[in-house]
Design a protein around this motif. Structure first.
Motif, PDB file in Angstrom:
ATOM      1  N   VAL A  77      -0.958   6.947  -2.697  1.00  0.00           N
ATOM      2  CA  VAL A  77      -1.383   6.695  -1.319  1.00  0.00           C
ATOM      3  C   VAL A  77      -0.554   7.527  -0.345  1.00  0.00           C
ATOM      4  O   VAL A  77      -1.081   8.076   0.622  1.00  0.00           O
ATOM      5  CB  VAL A  77      -1.292   5.189  -0.976  1.00  0.00           C
ATOM      6  N   ARG A 135       1.490  10.243  -1.088  1.00  0.00           N
ATOM      7  CA  ARG A 135       1.988  11.523  -1.616  1.00  0.00           C
ATOM      8  C   ARG A 135       1.943  12.651  -0.606  1.00  0.00           C
ATOM      9  O   ARG A 135       2.713  13.601  -0.704  1.00  0.00           O
ATOM     10  CB  ARG A 135       1.243  11.911  -2.886  1.00  0.00           C
ATOM     11  N   MET A 165       0.836  -1.198   0.000  1.00  0.00           N
ATOM     12  CA  MET A 165       0.000   0.000   0.000  1.00  0.00           C
ATOM     13  C   MET A 165       0.874   1.251   0.000  1.00  0.00           C
ATOM     14  O   MET A 165       0.641   2.182  -0.774  1.00  0.00           O
ATOM     15  CB  MET A 165      -0.922  -0.008   1.223  1.00  0.00           C
ATOM     16  N   ASP A 166       1.886   1.274   0.848  1.00  0.00           N
ATOM     17  CA  ASP A 166       2.761   2.444   0.952  1.00  0.00           C
ATOM     18  C   ASP A 166       3.573   2.684  -0.309  1.00  0.00           C
ATOM     19  O   ASP A 166       3.994   3.818  -0.568  1.00  0.00           O
ATOM     20  CB  ASP A 166       3.730   2.276   2.121  1.00  0.00           C
ATOM     21  N   TRP A 181       8.901   5.673   2.068  1.00  0.00           N
ATOM     22  CA  TRP A 181       7.948   4.776   1.394  1.00  0.00           C
ATOM     23  C   TRP A 181       8.506   4.155   0.120  1.00  0.00           C
ATOM     24  O   TRP A 181       7.832   4.098  -0.892  1.00  0.00           O
ATOM     25  CB  TRP A 181       6.652   5.514   1.094  1.00  0.00           C
ATOM     26  N   ASP A 210       2.521   2.663  -3.261  1.00  0.00           N
ATOM     27  CA  ASP A 210       1.716   3.413  -4.222  1.00  0.00           C
ATOM     28  C   ASP A 210       1.949   4.900  -3.966  1.00  0.00           C
ATOM     29  O   ASP A 210       1.546   5.425  -2.917  1.00  0.00           O
ATOM     30  CB  ASP A 210       0.235   3.062  -4.053  1.00  0.00           C
ATOM     31  N   VAL A 220      -5.786   1.635   0.689  1.00  0.00           N
ATOM     32  CA  VAL A 220      -5.353   1.335  -0.674  1.00  0.00           C
ATOM     33  C   VAL A 220      -6.282   2.088  -1.631  1.00  0.00           C
ATOM     34  O   VAL A 220      -7.435   2.379  -1.305  1.00  0.00           O
ATOM     35  CB  VAL A 220      -5.390  -0.183  -0.966  1.00  0.00           C
ATOM     36  N   GLN A 221      -5.772   2.405  -2.813  1.00  0.00           N
ATOM     37  CA  GLN A 221      -6.560   3.203  -3.768  1.00  0.00           C
ATOM     38  C   GLN A 221      -7.925   2.608  -4.085  1.00  0.00           C
ATOM     39  O   GLN A 221      -8.907   3.333  -4.209  1.00  0.00           O
ATOM     40  CB  GLN A 221      -5.784   3.369  -5.084  1.00  0.00           C
ATOM     41  N   ARG A 222      -8.003   1.292  -4.231  1.00  0.00           N
ATOM     42  CA  ARG A 222      -9.278   0.686  -4.631  1.00  0.00           C
ATOM     43  C   ARG A 222     -10.362   0.877  -3.563  1.00  0.00           C
ATOM     44  O   ARG A 222     -11.540   0.667  -3.832  1.00  0.00           O
ATOM     45  CB  ARG A 222      -9.098  -0.789  -4.980  1.00  0.00           C
TER      46      ARG A 222
END
Length: 181
Positions: free
Chosen positions: A37, A39, A31-32, A45, A34, A104-106
């Motif tokens: 996620v 920014r 997750m990190d 990260w 990404d 997570v983005q989803r």
């Protein structure tokens, strides 16, 4: 990790919140990694040693009997890691107690952060008996700022966290009670 914390499992209408353990380690690292996620979050990260050591230390640390990180799962997919919500001493040192969340983005845009964090806010005031909790987010992170407001956190001030522009919030027990939770 405090053995009593390990028993703090929560449910909401749509979610399961389980104490975050090393079982969730690789999902947290992924997750990190990404960049969208993380920014707005200062940290290491990149998947390297500092990143892995940081996540491991946060998973293994005893933040106190009622505090820690919870992994988030949908009831409809109880093995699919969606992120975490936390209730820990501010910046892991305190003395204030802070709420945090990362998904997570989803899982974005579905009310998951608000639902999960809302259950932990209830735990903070009704289960742990705290008088005040705080939260902060990068000044440009509209999604996290929206979660804080939706939960009932009051904006306190603009400032910086690790050199980045941030907005700081708080919620008192009186605020929580006034919202009818």
């Amino acid at each position: 990790m405090n053995p009593r914390f390990e028993t703090l499992h929560f449910e909401t209408p749509n979610l399961l919140l389980r104490p975050r353990t090393l079982e969730h380690f690789e999902a947290c690292i992924a997750m990190d990694l990404d960049p969208l996620v993380t920014r707005y979050v200062p940290g290491p990260w990149d998947g390297g040693r500092a990143h892995r050591d940081f996540v491991r230390s946060r998973i293994e640390r005893d933040f106190g009997e009622s505090c820690g990180y919870w992994a988030i799962f949908a009831k409809s997919a109880p093995d699919e890691f969606l992120g975490w919500v936390s209730f820990i001493p501010y910046d892991a040192v305190g003395p204030e107690l802070e709420m945090g969340w990362r998904l997570v983005q989803r899982a974005w845009g579905r009310g998951i952060a608000s639902e999960a964090a809302g259950r932990i806010v209830e735990h903070a005031f009704l289960g742990a008996g705290v008088e005040r909790i705080v939260a902060d987010a990068h000044a440009l992170n509209e999604a996290s700022l929206g979660v804080a407001r939706k939960l009932g956190f009051r904006f306190v001030r603009d400032g910086e966290f690790e050199g980045l522009p941030s907005k700081f919030f708080e919620m008192s027990r009186a605020d929580f009670v006034a919202r009818g939770r």
